[in-house]
Design an enzyme around this catalytic site. Structure first.
Site, PDB file in Angstrom:
ATOM      1  N   TYR A  53      45.012  44.139  34.820  1.00  0.00           N
ATOM      2  CA  TYR A  53      44.014  44.623  35.367  1.00  0.00           C
ATOM      3  C   TYR A  53      42.897  42.704  34.899  1.00  0.00           C
ATOM      4  CZ  TYR A  53      43.506  48.639  36.608  1.00  0.00           C
ATOM      5  OH  TYR A  53      43.986  50.451  37.203  1.00  0.00           O
ATOM      6  N   SER A  54      43.098  41.337  35.037  1.00  0.00           N
ATOM      7  CA  SER A  54      43.194  41.719  36.732  1.00  0.00           C
ATOM      8  C   SER A  54      44.076  40.242  36.749  1.00  0.00           C
ATOM      9  CB  SER A  54      41.887  41.331  37.303  1.00  0.00           C
ATOM     10  OG  SER A  54      40.035  40.053  36.858  1.00  0.00           O
TER      11      SER A  54
END
Length: 317
Positions: A53-54
């Site tokens: 992420y991300s």
């Protein structure tokens, strides 16, 4: 052999888990810290992230969510009161579950979080190219070394989960405590095989995409344009079944005087074998209605209404 999250970590999970894939994406650091503060102030104690992420955001490389959580933890005295889960196998520079990849992954995760251990560490996606016993042995070694307190499995088929459990038993490895699959009113395929298997092995289940990319908040309607990074994913549910689910949610929402989201989450939490759903918001204002599910219990008629409205879904592959 069986183990629960509470037994592995010393903390029982609150009825809602905070998903943080929006951190570093649609929520900047300041917004993310506000969300974390609001979540824990409301009694939430389980924060779910991943080393990937991300990375999909332009300019990001992966690990942004962990870094933001790490800066929040550094300014708070809450470490012993919260559970932190992260994942490995999907970072663009650390793809798969080879032993060296897992070890490099956990070291990077701990560095970004500023921690000595994470409470739950997930195999994010299956890696059929790596012998499963090598993956399992490495996760088990990380428990022995104190870098992780418990093992989790995410996005695994029923067949591969069965194989994981068989290898764990025969090899004497540390058993998983958690399963993280996609599951919500619009995606119920795990009910046929995967969810019964999780119950058999006493895996605590933490579903992601609990609100079907935001569709179950009720803001996506035919002819309505929603400014959201997830709009394309959410609007694909606007078929006859999706409309029936929204109608059912709407009827309960009107009676309860509540938003749709906490009702959808309460249905999910009531399903056999589910410990707590994972949900996220990019602002405190988006988080607040989600928190209402913590104390919400639906009655049998409400549960039956939602279950019937969301029937006839495709089963898991």
């Amino acid at each position: 052999m069986s183990l629960t999250t509470a037994e592995a970590t010393g903390l029982r999970v609150a009825p809602l888990v905070l998903g943080t894939n929006v951190f570093g994406w649609t929520a900047d650091e300041a917004q993310s810290h506000q969300i974390l503060d609001a979540f824990t102030a409301a009694g939430g104690n389980f924060i779910d992230t991943a080393d990937s992420y991300s990375f999909w955001v332009e300019g990001n490389t992966g690990g942004e969510s962990e870094t933001i959580i790490g800066t929040w933890l550094a300014k708070r005295t809450v470490r012993e009161e919260v559970l932190i889960a992260s994942k490995v196998s999907y970072h663009p520079e650390l793809f798969g579950l080879a032993p060296a990849t897992i070890r490099q992954g956990i070291d990077g995760t701990l560095r970004r979080l500023g921690l000595e251990y994470v409470d739950v560490y997930y195999a994010h996606f299956d890696d059929p190219e790596t012998p499963l016993e090598q993956t399992i042995a490495t996760f088990s070694e990380l428990v022995d070394e104190g870098k992780i307190r418990a093992i989790g499995v995410s996005n695994y088929s029923a067949e591969r989960l069965t194989e994981w459990m068989e290898i764990t038993k025969s090899g004497g490895y540390h058993i998983p405590v958690a399963l993280e699959p996609q599951y919500n009113l619009m995606e119920r395929g795990i009910e046929e095989r995967l969810l019964p298997l999780a119950r058999e092995h006493r895996l605590e289940v933490f579903p992601y995409y609990s609100l079907a990319h935001g569709f179950l908040t009720g803001k996506y309607r035919p002819g309505v344009s929603v400014d959201s990074a997830r709009a394309d994913d959410a609007t694909r549910y606007l078929d006859g079944r999706g409309k029936r689910v929204l109608e059912a949610l709407g009827a309960i929402a009107a009676d309860r005087r509540l938003p749709y989201a906490p009702i959808a989450l309460a249905w999910l939490r009531s399903q056999p074998g589910i410990t707590a759903p994972i949900a996220s918001g990019r602002t405190v204002e988006q988080l607040e209605p989600l928190l209402e599910t913590i104390d919400l219990v639906l009655n049998d008629d409400e549960l039956s209404l939602l279950t019937a409205a969301s029937q006839n879904l495709g089963m898991e592959s």
